[in-house]
Design a protein around this motif. Structure first.
Motif, short mmCIF file in Angstrom:
data_model
loop_
_atom_site.label_atom_id
_atom_site.label_comp_id
_atom_site.label_asym_id
_atom_site.label_seq_id
_atom_site.Cartn_x
_atom_site.Cartn_y
_atom_site.Cartn_z
N TRP A 51 0.83 -1.21 0.00
CA TRP A 51 0.00 0.00 0.00
C TRP A 51 0.86 1.26 0.00
O TRP A 51 0.51 2.25 -0.63
N TRP A 52 1.98 1.16 0.68
CA TRP A 52 2.87 2.32 0.71
C TRP A 52 3.42 2.60 -0.69
O TRP A 52 3.43 3.74 -1.15
N ASP A 53 3.88 1.52 -1.37
CA ASP A 53 4.38 1.68 -2.74
C ASP A 53 3.31 2.26 -3.65
O ASP A 53 3.56 3.16 -4.45
N VAL A 69 7.11 7.36 -14.34
CA VAL A 69 7.12 7.12 -12.89
C VAL A 69 8.05 5.96 -12.58
O VAL A 69 8.94 6.05 -11.72
N ILE A 70 7.89 4.87 -13.31
CA ILE A 70 8.67 3.67 -13.01
C ILE A 70 10.14 3.89 -13.36
O ILE A 70 11.04 3.48 -12.61
N ALA A 71 10.39 4.60 -14.47
CA ALA A 71 11.77 4.87 -14.84
C ALA A 71 12.46 5.69 -13.76
O ALA A 71 13.59 5.40 -13.36
N ALA A 72 11.76 6.72 -13.27
CA ALA A 72 12.36 7.58 -12.24
C ALA A 72 12.56 6.79 -10.95
O ALA A 72 13.60 6.91 -10.30
N LEU A 112 6.01 1.57 -6.63
CA LEU A 112 5.82 0.28 -7.31
C LEU A 112 7.01 -0.04 -8.20
O LEU A 112 7.51 -1.18 -8.19
N GLY A 113 7.50 0.94 -8.93
CA GLY A 113 8.65 0.71 -9.82
C GLY A 113 9.90 0.43 -9.02
O GLY A 113 10.70 -0.45 -9.36
N TRP A 128 -0.79 -5.51 -10.91
CA TRP A 128 -1.42 -4.47 -10.08
C TRP A 128 -1.33 -3.10 -10.76
O TRP A 128 -2.30 -2.35 -10.83
N ILE A 129 -0.16 -2.79 -11.32
CA ILE A 129 0.01 -1.52 -12.04
C ILE A 129 -0.94 -1.46 -13.22
O ILE A 129 -1.61 -0.45 -13.47
#
Lengths: 272, 278
Positions: free
Chosen positions: A73-75, A210-213, A222-223, A244-245
Protein backbone atom coordinates in the motif's frame (compact mmCIF):
# COMPACT_ATOMS: atom_id res chain seq x y z
CA UNK A 1 -20.21 -18.00 -47.52
CA UNK A 2 -20.23 -14.38 -46.61
CA UNK A 3 -17.09 -12.33 -46.34
CA UNK A 4 -15.41 -12.76 -42.97
CA UNK A 5 -15.97 -9.11 -42.05
CA UNK A 6 -19.72 -9.66 -42.27
CA UNK A 7 -19.84 -12.18 -39.42
CA UNK A 8 -20.44 -10.38 -36.10
CA UNK A 9 -20.58 -12.13 -32.72
CA UNK A 10 -23.72 -11.91 -30.59
CA UNK A 11 -23.54 -9.84 -27.37
CA UNK A 12 -23.12 -12.95 -25.22
CA UNK A 13 -20.41 -14.36 -27.45
CA UNK A 14 -18.66 -10.99 -27.31
CA UNK A 15 -18.27 -11.22 -23.53
CA UNK A 16 -16.89 -14.75 -23.74
CA UNK A 17 -14.54 -13.79 -26.58
CA UNK A 18 -13.33 -10.79 -24.60
CA UNK A 19 -12.48 -12.93 -21.57
CA UNK A 20 -10.88 -15.69 -23.63
CA UNK A 21 -7.39 -14.16 -24.19
CA UNK A 22 -7.06 -13.42 -20.46
CA UNK A 23 -7.98 -16.98 -19.55
CA UNK A 24 -5.59 -18.29 -22.21
CA UNK A 25 -2.73 -16.20 -20.88
CA UNK A 26 -3.29 -17.34 -17.30
CA UNK A 27 -3.70 -20.93 -18.48
CA UNK A 28 -0.47 -20.93 -20.49
CA UNK A 29 1.37 -19.44 -17.54
CA UNK A 30 -0.11 -22.02 -15.21
CA UNK A 31 0.91 -24.91 -17.47
CA UNK A 32 4.41 -23.57 -17.90
CA UNK A 33 4.79 -22.87 -14.23
CA UNK A 34 3.53 -26.32 -13.16
CA UNK A 35 5.89 -28.00 -15.62
CA UNK A 36 8.88 -26.10 -14.26
CA UNK A 37 7.83 -26.59 -10.64
CA UNK A 38 7.51 -30.32 -11.23
CA UNK A 39 11.21 -30.42 -12.13
CA UNK A 40 12.41 -27.89 -9.53
CA UNK A 41 9.99 -26.99 -6.72
CA UNK A 42 12.16 -23.95 -5.86
CA UNK A 43 11.95 -22.52 -9.41
CA UNK A 44 12.25 -18.73 -9.34
CA UNK A 45 11.40 -17.83 -12.93
CA UNK A 46 7.78 -19.02 -13.05
CA UNK A 47 6.51 -19.32 -9.48
CA UNK A 48 3.06 -20.77 -8.88
CA UNK A 49 -0.06 -18.77 -8.02
CA UNK A 50 0.26 -19.83 -4.38
CA UNK A 51 3.61 -18.06 -4.06
CA UNK A 52 2.09 -14.93 -5.69
CA UNK A 53 -0.62 -15.01 -3.05
CA UNK A 54 1.85 -15.55 -0.22
CA UNK A 55 4.09 -12.69 -1.37
CA UNK A 56 1.20 -10.30 -1.77
CA UNK A 57 -0.20 -11.21 1.64
CA UNK A 58 3.24 -10.62 3.13
CA UNK A 59 3.62 -7.23 1.40
CA UNK A 60 0.02 -6.14 1.92
CA UNK A 61 -0.77 -7.22 5.47
CA UNK A 62 2.47 -7.28 7.44
CA UNK A 63 4.51 -4.28 8.52
CA UNK A 64 7.96 -4.12 6.97
CA UNK A 65 10.67 -3.86 9.64
CA UNK A 66 12.91 -1.41 7.80
CA UNK A 67 10.27 1.13 6.73
CA UNK A 68 7.51 0.49 9.30
CA UNK A 69 4.95 0.40 6.46
CA UNK A 70 2.64 -2.03 4.70
CA UNK A 71 4.84 -2.17 1.62
CA UNK A 72 2.23 -2.87 -1.07
CA UNK A 73 0.00 0.00 0.00
CA UNK A 74 2.87 2.32 0.71
CA UNK A 75 4.38 1.68 -2.74
CA UNK A 76 1.00 2.18 -4.35
CA UNK A 77 0.43 5.41 -2.47
CA UNK A 78 3.85 6.83 -3.39
CA UNK A 79 3.57 5.92 -7.06
CA UNK A 80 0.01 7.17 -7.41
CA UNK A 81 0.91 10.42 -5.69
CA UNK A 82 3.71 11.01 -8.20
CA UNK A 83 1.51 9.98 -11.10
CA UNK A 84 -1.45 12.16 -10.13
CA UNK A 85 0.70 15.20 -9.38
CA UNK A 86 2.56 14.78 -12.64
CA UNK A 87 -0.56 14.20 -14.73
CA UNK A 88 -2.49 16.98 -13.00
CA UNK A 89 0.23 19.54 -13.52
CA UNK A 90 0.70 18.38 -17.13
CA UNK A 91 -3.03 18.65 -17.83
CA UNK A 92 -3.17 22.13 -16.34
CA UNK A 93 -0.14 23.34 -18.28
CA UNK A 94 -1.43 21.69 -21.43
CA UNK A 95 -4.84 23.26 -21.07
CA UNK A 96 -3.66 26.80 -20.37
CA UNK A 97 -0.85 26.85 -22.92
CA UNK A 98 -2.81 24.90 -25.52
CA UNK A 99 -5.78 27.25 -25.41
CA UNK A 100 -3.72 30.44 -25.34
CA UNK A 101 -1.32 29.39 -28.06
CA UNK A 102 -4.03 27.75 -30.13
CA UNK A 103 -6.39 30.72 -29.96
CA UNK A 104 -4.24 33.86 -30.06
CA UNK A 105 -2.56 34.17 -33.49
CA UNK A 106 0.49 36.06 -32.23
CA UNK A 107 1.19 33.50 -29.53
CA UNK A 108 0.61 30.78 -32.05
CA UNK A 109 3.11 32.17 -34.53
CA UNK A 110 5.65 32.55 -31.73
CA UNK A 111 5.31 29.27 -29.87
CA UNK A 112 3.92 26.63 -32.19
CA UNK A 113 7.24 25.77 -33.87
CA UNK A 114 8.97 25.96 -30.50
CA UNK A 115 6.56 23.48 -28.93
CA UNK A 116 6.87 21.19 -31.92
CA UNK A 117 10.65 21.08 -31.43
CA UNK A 118 10.43 20.96 -27.63
CA UNK A 119 8.10 17.97 -27.62
CA UNK A 120 10.69 15.96 -29.54
CA UNK A 121 13.28 16.13 -26.75
CA UNK A 122 13.40 12.61 -25.27
CA UNK A 123 12.46 13.13 -21.60
CA UNK A 124 14.59 10.27 -20.33
CA UNK A 125 17.63 11.82 -21.97
CA UNK A 126 17.22 14.94 -19.84
CA UNK A 127 16.55 12.95 -16.66
CA UNK A 128 20.15 13.44 -15.46
CA UNK A 129 19.70 17.20 -15.92
CA UNK A 130 16.54 17.02 -13.83
CA UNK A 131 18.35 15.08 -11.12
CA UNK A 132 21.12 17.68 -11.11
CA UNK A 133 18.69 20.60 -11.06
CA UNK A 134 15.99 19.29 -8.74
CA UNK A 135 17.87 16.73 -6.66
CA UNK A 136 16.96 13.09 -6.24
CA UNK A 137 13.68 13.70 -4.36
CA UNK A 138 10.07 13.86 -5.49
CA UNK A 139 10.51 17.07 -7.44
CA UNK A 140 12.66 15.62 -10.19
CA UNK A 141 10.29 12.67 -10.68
CA UNK A 142 7.28 14.91 -11.10
CA UNK A 143 9.16 17.26 -13.38
CA UNK A 144 10.10 14.25 -15.50
CA UNK A 145 6.45 13.27 -15.93
CA UNK A 146 5.48 16.85 -16.74
CA UNK A 147 8.36 17.15 -19.15
CA UNK A 148 7.31 13.99 -20.91
CA UNK A 149 3.58 14.58 -21.07
CA UNK A 150 2.79 18.28 -20.99
CA UNK A 151 4.10 18.95 -24.54
CA UNK A 152 1.90 16.17 -25.93
CA UNK A 153 -1.21 17.44 -24.14
CA UNK A 154 -0.43 21.02 -25.13
CA UNK A 155 -0.18 20.13 -28.78
CA UNK A 156 -3.32 18.04 -28.64
CA UNK A 157 -5.31 20.87 -27.05
CA UNK A 158 -3.86 23.28 -29.58
CA UNK A 159 -5.02 21.09 -32.45
CA UNK A 160 -8.47 20.84 -30.92
CA UNK A 161 -8.72 24.61 -30.57
CA UNK A 162 -7.60 25.02 -34.17
CA UNK A 163 -10.17 22.49 -35.36
CA UNK A 164 -13.12 24.40 -33.90
CA UNK A 165 -15.07 25.85 -36.85
CA UNK A 166 -14.26 29.50 -37.62
CA UNK A 167 -18.01 30.01 -37.94
CA UNK A 168 -18.42 29.44 -34.21
CA UNK A 169 -15.76 31.97 -33.31
CA UNK A 170 -17.21 34.57 -35.67
CA UNK A 171 -20.69 33.87 -34.35
CA UNK A 172 -19.49 34.35 -30.77
CA UNK A 173 -18.03 37.71 -31.76
CA UNK A 174 -21.29 38.81 -33.37
CA UNK A 175 -22.94 37.94 -30.05
CA UNK A 176 -20.58 40.42 -28.43
CA UNK A 177 -18.16 38.01 -26.73
CA UNK A 178 -14.74 39.27 -25.62
CA UNK A 179 -11.62 37.11 -26.02
CA UNK A 180 -11.89 36.05 -22.38
CA UNK A 181 -15.57 35.17 -22.79
CA UNK A 182 -14.83 33.16 -25.92
CA UNK A 183 -12.09 31.25 -24.10
CA UNK A 184 -14.26 30.46 -21.08
CA UNK A 185 -17.59 30.07 -22.87
CA UNK A 186 -16.75 28.53 -26.23
CA UNK A 187 -13.22 27.12 -26.29
CA UNK A 188 -12.72 25.69 -22.80
CA UNK A 189 -15.92 23.61 -22.58
CA UNK A 190 -15.33 22.13 -26.02
CA UNK A 191 -11.69 21.35 -25.29
CA UNK A 192 -12.32 19.62 -21.94
CA UNK A 193 -13.52 16.25 -23.35
CA UNK A 194 -10.50 16.18 -25.62
CA UNK A 195 -8.25 17.01 -22.66
CA UNK A 196 -9.61 14.04 -20.72
CA UNK A 197 -9.01 11.80 -23.74
CA UNK A 198 -5.55 13.18 -24.05
CA UNK A 199 -4.83 12.44 -20.38
CA UNK A 200 -6.15 8.91 -20.93
CA UNK A 201 -3.77 8.42 -23.83
CA UNK A 202 -0.91 9.75 -21.69
CA UNK A 203 -1.51 7.31 -18.85
CA UNK A 204 0.83 4.71 -20.33
CA UNK A 205 3.61 7.23 -20.82
CA UNK A 206 3.05 8.65 -17.33
CA UNK A 207 3.50 5.21 -15.77
CA UNK A 208 6.61 4.71 -17.86
CA UNK A 209 8.16 7.88 -16.48
CA UNK A 210 7.12 7.12 -12.89
CA UNK A 211 8.67 3.67 -13.01
CA UNK A 212 11.77 4.87 -14.84
CA UNK A 213 12.36 7.58 -12.24
CA UNK A 214 11.68 5.20 -9.36
CA UNK A 215 13.99 2.59 -10.82
CA UNK A 216 16.89 5.01 -10.62
CA UNK A 217 16.29 6.53 -7.23
CA UNK A 218 13.50 6.39 -4.68
CA UNK A 219 12.66 5.24 -1.15
CA UNK A 220 9.53 3.45 -2.24
CA UNK A 221 7.09 3.05 -5.08
CA UNK A 222 5.82 0.28 -7.31
CA UNK A 223 8.65 0.71 -9.82
CA UNK A 224 11.21 0.98 -7.06
CA UNK A 225 10.02 -2.31 -5.54
CA UNK A 226 10.14 -4.13 -8.86
CA UNK A 227 13.66 -3.01 -9.55
CA UNK A 228 14.71 -3.71 -5.96
CA UNK A 229 13.51 -7.34 -5.84
CA UNK A 230 14.87 -7.95 -9.34
CA UNK A 231 18.21 -8.54 -7.62
CA UNK A 232 16.76 -11.63 -5.96
CA UNK A 233 14.95 -12.83 -9.11
CA UNK A 234 11.75 -12.45 -7.04
CA UNK A 235 9.25 -13.06 -9.83
CA UNK A 236 6.64 -13.80 -7.16
CA UNK A 237 6.67 -10.06 -6.38
CA UNK A 238 7.43 -8.63 -9.81
CA UNK A 239 4.62 -10.34 -11.71
CA UNK A 240 1.81 -9.42 -9.25
CA UNK A 241 3.17 -5.87 -9.11
CA UNK A 242 3.04 -5.62 -12.90
CA UNK A 243 -0.53 -6.94 -12.86
CA UNK A 244 -1.42 -4.47 -10.08
CA UNK A 245 0.01 -1.52 -12.04
CA UNK A 246 -1.92 -2.63 -15.10
CA UNK A 247 -5.12 -2.86 -13.08
CA UNK A 248 -4.57 0.61 -11.59
CA UNK A 249 -3.94 2.07 -15.04
CA UNK A 250 -7.05 0.38 -16.39
CA UNK A 251 -9.18 1.71 -13.53
CA UNK A 252 -7.89 5.24 -14.10
CA UNK A 253 -8.64 5.01 -17.79
CA UNK A 254 -12.13 3.75 -17.03
CA UNK A 255 -12.76 6.48 -14.46
CA UNK A 256 -11.63 9.21 -16.87
CA UNK A 257 -13.93 7.84 -19.54
CA UNK A 258 -16.88 7.82 -17.14
CA UNK A 259 -16.12 11.35 -15.93
CA UNK A 260 -16.06 12.58 -19.52
CA UNK A 261 -19.38 10.89 -20.25
CA UNK A 262 -21.10 12.36 -17.19
CA UNK A 263 -19.60 15.84 -17.32
CA UNK A 264 -19.89 16.36 -21.08
CA UNK A 265 -23.01 14.54 -22.27
CA UNK A 266 -23.22 16.67 -25.43
CA UNK A 267 -19.89 15.29 -26.61
CA UNK A 268 -21.28 11.76 -26.74
CA UNK A 269 -24.45 12.88 -28.52
CA UNK A 270 -22.32 14.52 -31.17
CA UNK A 271 -20.24 11.40 -31.65
CA UNK A 272 -23.34 9.21 -31.96
CA UNK B 1 -32.41 53.29 -39.24
CA UNK B 2 -29.57 51.40 -40.84
CA UNK B 3 -27.92 52.32 -44.07
CA UNK B 4 -25.11 50.30 -45.59
CA UNK B 5 -22.86 51.85 -48.19
CA UNK B 6 -20.19 50.11 -50.25
CA UNK B 7 -17.96 52.81 -51.65
CA UNK B 8 -15.84 51.50 -54.54
CA UNK B 9 -14.81 48.37 -52.68
CA UNK B 10 -12.14 46.00 -54.06
CA UNK B 11 -10.95 42.76 -52.61
CA UNK B 12 -7.69 41.25 -53.79
CA UNK B 13 -5.63 38.30 -52.61
CA UNK B 14 -2.19 39.14 -53.91
CA UNK B 15 -2.45 39.07 -57.70
CA UNK B 16 -5.90 37.58 -57.61
CA UNK B 17 -8.77 40.07 -57.78
CA UNK B 18 -11.96 38.64 -56.30
CA UNK B 19 -14.25 41.64 -56.21
CA UNK B 20 -13.87 44.98 -57.96
CA UNK B 21 -15.76 48.26 -58.11
CA UNK B 22 -18.50 47.29 -55.69
CA UNK B 23 -20.77 50.29 -55.23
CA UNK B 24 -23.97 49.79 -53.35
CA UNK B 25 -26.28 51.77 -51.14
CA UNK B 26 -28.66 49.70 -49.09
CA UNK B 27 -31.46 51.46 -47.23
CA UNK B 28 -33.01 50.52 -43.95
CA UNK B 29 -35.29 47.48 -43.76
CA UNK B 30 -34.25 46.03 -47.08
CA UNK B 31 -33.83 42.33 -47.74
CA UNK B 32 -30.86 42.08 -50.05
CA UNK B 33 -30.29 38.78 -51.79
CA UNK B 34 -26.88 38.26 -53.37
CA UNK B 35 -26.74 35.71 -56.17
CA UNK B 36 -24.02 34.59 -58.52
CA UNK B 37 -22.10 31.55 -59.69
CA UNK B 38 -19.87 29.60 -57.30
CA UNK B 39 -16.56 31.25 -56.65
CA UNK B 40 -17.77 34.65 -57.81
CA UNK B 41 -17.13 36.24 -54.46
CA UNK B 42 -20.60 36.20 -52.87
CA UNK B 43 -19.22 34.89 -49.63
CA UNK B 44 -16.29 37.31 -49.75
CA UNK B 45 -18.86 40.09 -50.06
CA UNK B 46 -20.63 38.84 -46.94
CA UNK B 47 -17.38 38.32 -45.04
CA UNK B 48 -16.46 41.93 -45.66
CA UNK B 49 -19.80 43.02 -44.23
CA UNK B 50 -19.02 40.81 -41.25
CA UNK B 51 -15.50 42.31 -40.90
CA UNK B 52 -14.13 38.80 -41.16
CA UNK B 53 -12.13 40.23 -44.04
CA UNK B 54 -11.15 43.80 -44.82
CA UNK B 55 -11.55 45.39 -48.26
CA UNK B 56 -8.28 45.98 -50.09
CA UNK B 57 -9.54 49.27 -51.45
CA UNK B 58 -12.58 51.42 -50.82
CA UNK B 59 -14.65 51.47 -47.67
CA UNK B 60 -17.83 50.14 -46.18
CA UNK B 61 -20.02 52.45 -44.14
CA UNK B 62 -22.83 51.52 -41.77
CA UNK B 63 -24.94 54.54 -40.86
CA UNK B 64 -22.19 56.78 -42.21
CA UNK B 65 -19.57 55.30 -39.91
CA UNK B 66 -16.75 53.09 -41.24
CA UNK B 67 -17.46 49.47 -40.44
CA UNK B 68 -15.79 48.10 -37.27
CA UNK B 69 -12.54 46.21 -38.01
CA UNK B 70 -13.80 43.06 -36.29
CA UNK B 71 -17.16 41.29 -35.97
CA UNK B 72 -19.39 43.10 -33.48
CA UNK B 73 -22.85 42.68 -31.98
CA UNK B 74 -24.52 45.12 -34.42
CA UNK B 75 -24.31 42.48 -37.16
CA UNK B 76 -25.85 39.09 -36.51
CA UNK B 77 -25.01 36.11 -38.65
CA UNK B 78 -26.32 32.68 -39.58
CA UNK B 79 -23.98 30.43 -41.54
CA UNK B 80 -24.88 27.37 -43.54
CA UNK B 81 -23.48 25.21 -40.75
CA UNK B 82 -21.73 25.41 -37.38
CA UNK B 83 -23.44 28.57 -36.20
CA UNK B 84 -24.67 27.10 -32.92
CA UNK B 85 -22.61 25.94 -29.97
CA UNK B 86 -22.75 22.15 -29.54
CA UNK B 87 -21.92 22.28 -25.82
CA UNK B 88 -24.93 24.36 -24.78
CA UNK B 89 -28.56 23.41 -24.76
CA UNK B 90 -30.98 25.14 -27.11
CA UNK B 91 -32.01 27.58 -24.39
CA UNK B 92 -28.37 28.01 -23.33
CA UNK B 93 -27.42 28.87 -26.89
CA UNK B 94 -29.99 31.64 -27.12
CA UNK B 95 -29.04 33.02 -23.72
CA UNK B 96 -25.34 33.28 -24.51
CA UNK B 97 -25.38 36.72 -26.14
CA UNK B 98 -27.30 38.58 -23.41
CA UNK B 99 -25.31 36.83 -20.69
CA UNK B 100 -22.03 37.83 -22.29
CA UNK B 101 -23.23 41.41 -22.58
CA UNK B 102 -24.33 41.58 -18.94
CA UNK B 103 -21.56 39.61 -17.25
CA UNK B 104 -18.10 40.35 -18.67
CA UNK B 105 -16.17 38.07 -16.32
CA UNK B 106 -18.31 34.99 -15.75
CA UNK B 107 -20.49 35.14 -18.85
CA UNK B 108 -23.33 33.90 -16.65
CA UNK B 109 -26.22 35.57 -14.87
CA UNK B 110 -27.96 34.45 -11.71
CA UNK B 111 -31.27 34.99 -9.97
CA UNK B 112 -33.80 37.51 -11.24
CA UNK B 113 -31.63 38.80 -14.08
CA UNK B 114 -31.15 35.26 -15.32
CA UNK B 115 -34.87 34.61 -15.23
CA UNK B 116 -35.49 37.79 -17.22
CA UNK B 117 -33.08 36.68 -19.95
CA UNK B 118 -34.56 33.20 -19.82
CA UNK B 119 -38.02 34.62 -20.41
CA UNK B 120 -36.86 36.62 -23.43
CA UNK B 121 -35.05 33.59 -24.81
CA UNK B 122 -38.08 31.36 -24.33
CA UNK B 123 -40.29 33.92 -26.06
CA UNK B 124 -37.96 33.88 -29.05
CA UNK B 125 -37.76 30.10 -29.04
CA UNK B 126 -41.54 29.93 -29.01
CA UNK B 127 -41.54 32.33 -31.96
CA UNK B 128 -39.25 30.09 -34.01
CA UNK B 129 -41.09 26.96 -32.83
CA UNK B 130 -38.40 25.41 -30.65
CA UNK B 131 -39.93 25.95 -27.21
CA UNK B 132 -40.47 22.24 -26.54
CA UNK B 133 -36.85 21.46 -27.47
CA UNK B 134 -35.33 24.03 -25.09
CA UNK B 135 -33.46 21.46 -23.02
CA UNK B 136 -32.00 19.50 -25.94
CA UNK B 137 -28.51 19.84 -27.35
CA UNK B 138 -28.12 21.12 -30.93
CA UNK B 139 -26.83 17.73 -32.11
CA UNK B 140 -30.25 16.30 -31.21
CA UNK B 141 -32.02 18.72 -33.57
CA UNK B 142 -32.63 18.39 -37.29
CA UNK B 143 -30.87 20.69 -39.75
CA UNK B 144 -33.85 23.03 -40.07
CA UNK B 145 -34.26 23.26 -36.31
CA UNK B 146 -30.59 24.09 -35.90
CA UNK B 147 -30.95 26.94 -38.37
CA UNK B 148 -34.01 28.22 -36.52
CA UNK B 149 -31.97 28.09 -33.33
CA UNK B 150 -29.17 30.01 -35.01
CA UNK B 151 -31.73 32.65 -36.06
CA UNK B 152 -33.10 32.97 -32.53
CA UNK B 153 -29.58 33.17 -31.14
CA UNK B 154 -28.74 36.03 -33.48
CA UNK B 155 -32.06 37.85 -33.10
CA UNK B 156 -31.90 38.08 -29.31
CA UNK B 157 -29.04 40.59 -29.74
CA UNK B 158 -31.34 42.79 -31.88
CA UNK B 159 -28.71 43.33 -34.60
CA UNK B 160 -29.00 46.21 -37.03
CA UNK B 161 -28.12 43.90 -39.89
CA UNK B 162 -28.64 40.17 -40.14
CA UNK B 163 -26.26 38.36 -42.47
CA UNK B 164 -27.25 34.99 -43.88
CA UNK B 165 -24.66 32.87 -45.69
CA UNK B 166 -26.58 30.26 -47.72
CA UNK B 167 -28.60 29.54 -44.58
CA UNK B 168 -30.96 27.08 -46.25
CA UNK B 169 -28.45 25.42 -48.56
CA UNK B 170 -28.28 22.19 -46.56
CA UNK B 171 -32.03 21.80 -45.93
CA UNK B 172 -34.59 19.66 -47.71
CA UNK B 173 -37.20 21.46 -49.85
CA UNK B 174 -40.08 21.21 -47.36
CA UNK B 175 -38.04 22.53 -44.44
CA UNK B 176 -36.62 25.20 -46.69
CA UNK B 177 -40.11 26.46 -47.50
CA UNK B 178 -40.98 26.72 -43.81
CA UNK B 179 -37.74 28.58 -43.18
CA UNK B 180 -38.55 31.05 -45.98
CA UNK B 181 -41.83 31.91 -44.30
CA UNK B 182 -40.22 32.21 -40.90
CA UNK B 183 -37.41 34.44 -42.14
CA UNK B 184 -39.66 36.81 -44.04
CA UNK B 185 -41.98 37.10 -41.03
CA UNK B 186 -39.05 37.74 -38.70
CA UNK B 187 -37.70 40.31 -41.13
CA UNK B 188 -41.05 42.12 -41.10
CA UNK B 189 -41.47 41.91 -37.31
CA UNK B 190 -38.00 43.07 -36.36
CA UNK B 191 -37.80 45.75 -39.06
CA UNK B 192 -34.14 45.03 -39.69
CA UNK B 193 -31.91 44.83 -42.73
CA UNK B 194 -31.05 41.38 -44.01
CA UNK B 195 -28.29 40.49 -46.43
CA UNK B 196 -28.55 36.94 -47.71
CA UNK B 197 -26.13 35.08 -49.95
CA UNK B 198 -27.71 32.27 -51.92
CA UNK B 199 -27.22 30.29 -55.10
CA UNK B 200 -30.93 29.60 -55.38
CA UNK B 201 -32.57 32.08 -57.77
CA UNK B 202 -36.23 31.46 -56.84
CA UNK B 203 -35.30 31.83 -53.18
CA UNK B 204 -33.56 35.13 -53.88
CA UNK B 205 -36.56 36.55 -55.72
CA UNK B 206 -39.06 35.15 -53.23
CA UNK B 207 -37.44 36.65 -50.16
CA UNK B 208 -35.42 39.59 -51.40
CA UNK B 209 -36.73 43.09 -51.79
CA UNK B 210 -33.62 43.73 -53.77
CA UNK B 211 -31.55 41.18 -55.65
CA UNK B 212 -28.03 41.78 -56.89
CA UNK B 213 -26.10 39.45 -59.12
CA UNK B 214 -22.34 39.22 -58.64
CA UNK B 215 -20.36 38.02 -61.63
CA UNK B 216 -17.25 38.68 -63.67
CA UNK B 217 -18.26 40.97 -66.49
CA UNK B 218 -14.89 40.75 -68.24
CA UNK B 219 -12.67 37.78 -68.82
CA UNK B 220 -9.06 37.73 -69.88
CA UNK B 221 -8.15 34.21 -71.04
CA UNK B 222 -4.42 34.90 -70.50
CA UNK B 223 -4.83 36.15 -66.94
CA UNK B 224 -8.28 35.25 -65.63
CA UNK B 225 -7.37 36.28 -62.09
CA UNK B 226 -6.84 39.91 -63.06
CA UNK B 227 -10.54 40.68 -63.44
CA UNK B 228 -12.75 40.44 -60.38
CA UNK B 229 -16.48 40.03 -60.05
CA UNK B 230 -18.72 43.01 -59.61
CA UNK B 231 -22.41 43.80 -59.34
CA UNK B 232 -23.69 43.14 -62.86
CA UNK B 233 -27.39 43.57 -62.21
CA UNK B 234 -29.49 45.08 -59.50
CA UNK B 235 -33.23 44.43 -59.33
CA UNK B 236 -35.70 46.02 -57.02
CA UNK B 237 -38.07 43.09 -56.68
CA UNK B 238 -40.47 44.54 -54.15
CA UNK B 239 -40.89 48.30 -54.54
CA UNK B 240 -40.40 50.18 -51.33
CA UNK B 241 -43.41 52.40 -52.03
CA UNK B 242 -45.66 49.36 -52.38
CA UNK B 243 -44.29 47.83 -49.18
CA UNK B 244 -44.67 51.13 -47.32
CA UNK B 245 -48.23 51.61 -48.41
CA UNK B 246 -49.13 48.04 -47.51
CA UNK B 247 -47.65 48.48 -44.06
CA UNK B 248 -49.47 51.76 -43.70
CA UNK B 249 -52.76 50.12 -44.62
CA UNK B 250 -52.15 47.33 -42.13
CA UNK B 251 -51.40 49.85 -39.39
CA UNK B 252 -54.55 51.78 -40.22
CA UNK B 253 -56.68 48.66 -40.11
CA UNK B 254 -55.16 47.87 -36.73
CA UNK B 255 -55.91 51.36 -35.49
CA UNK B 256 -59.50 51.21 -36.65
CA UNK B 257 -59.93 47.82 -35.03
CA UNK B 258 -58.81 49.37 -31.76
CA UNK B 259 -61.56 52.00 -32.08
CA UNK B 260 -64.29 49.38 -32.35
CA UNK B 261 -65.95 48.83 -28.92
CA UNK B 262 -65.16 45.53 -27.22
CA UNK B 263 -68.83 44.55 -27.09
CA UNK B 264 -69.04 44.55 -30.85
CA UNK B 265 -65.91 42.42 -31.16
CA UNK B 266 -67.15 39.84 -28.70
CA UNK B 267 -70.54 39.74 -30.45
CA UNK B 268 -68.91 38.31 -33.53
CA UNK B 269 -65.42 38.61 -34.90
CA UNK B 270 -66.61 38.40 -38.47
CA UNK B 271 -68.94 41.34 -38.27
CA UNK B 272 -66.29 43.49 -36.66
CA UNK B 273 -63.80 42.55 -39.34
CA UNK B 274 -66.38 43.38 -42.00
CA UNK B 275 -66.92 46.72 -40.35
CA UNK B 276 -63.23 47.53 -40.51
CA UNK B 277 -63.01 46.50 -44.13
CA UNK B 278 -65.49 49.13 -45.26
Amino acid sequence: MRRIINYAPSPGAKVILAILPFVLLVGVYFLGSSARLAIDPADKLMPGFSSFYASMMRLGTTIDIATKQYLLWWDTWLSLQRLFLGLGISALIGLVLGILVGFVPYLRATFEPFFAAFSLIPPLAVLPILFILFGLGEQSKIVLIVFGIAPFITRDVMLRVASLPTEQIVKAQTLGASTWQMITGVILPQVMPRLLDSVRLSLGAAWLFVIAAEAITAEGGLGYRIFLVRRYLAMDVILPYVAWITLLAFLMDYALRKIAAVAYPWDRIKAA
Amino acid sequence: MTQIIFDDVWKEYGEHIVLERINLTLDDHEFLAVIGPSGAGKTTFLRMLLSQEAPTRGRILIDGEPIAPEPTADRGVVFQRYSVFPHRTVLGNVMMGPQWAASPLLGRLFGARRRAVEERAMALLTRVGLAEHAEKYPAQLSGGMQQRLALAQALIMKPKVLLLDEPFGALDPGTRKQMHELVSELWEENAMTIVMVTHDLPEAFLLGTRVIAVERPRKDPQAPERFGATIVSDYETKCRIVRDSRRFEADRAQARLALVPDSLLSAGGTSAAALVKD
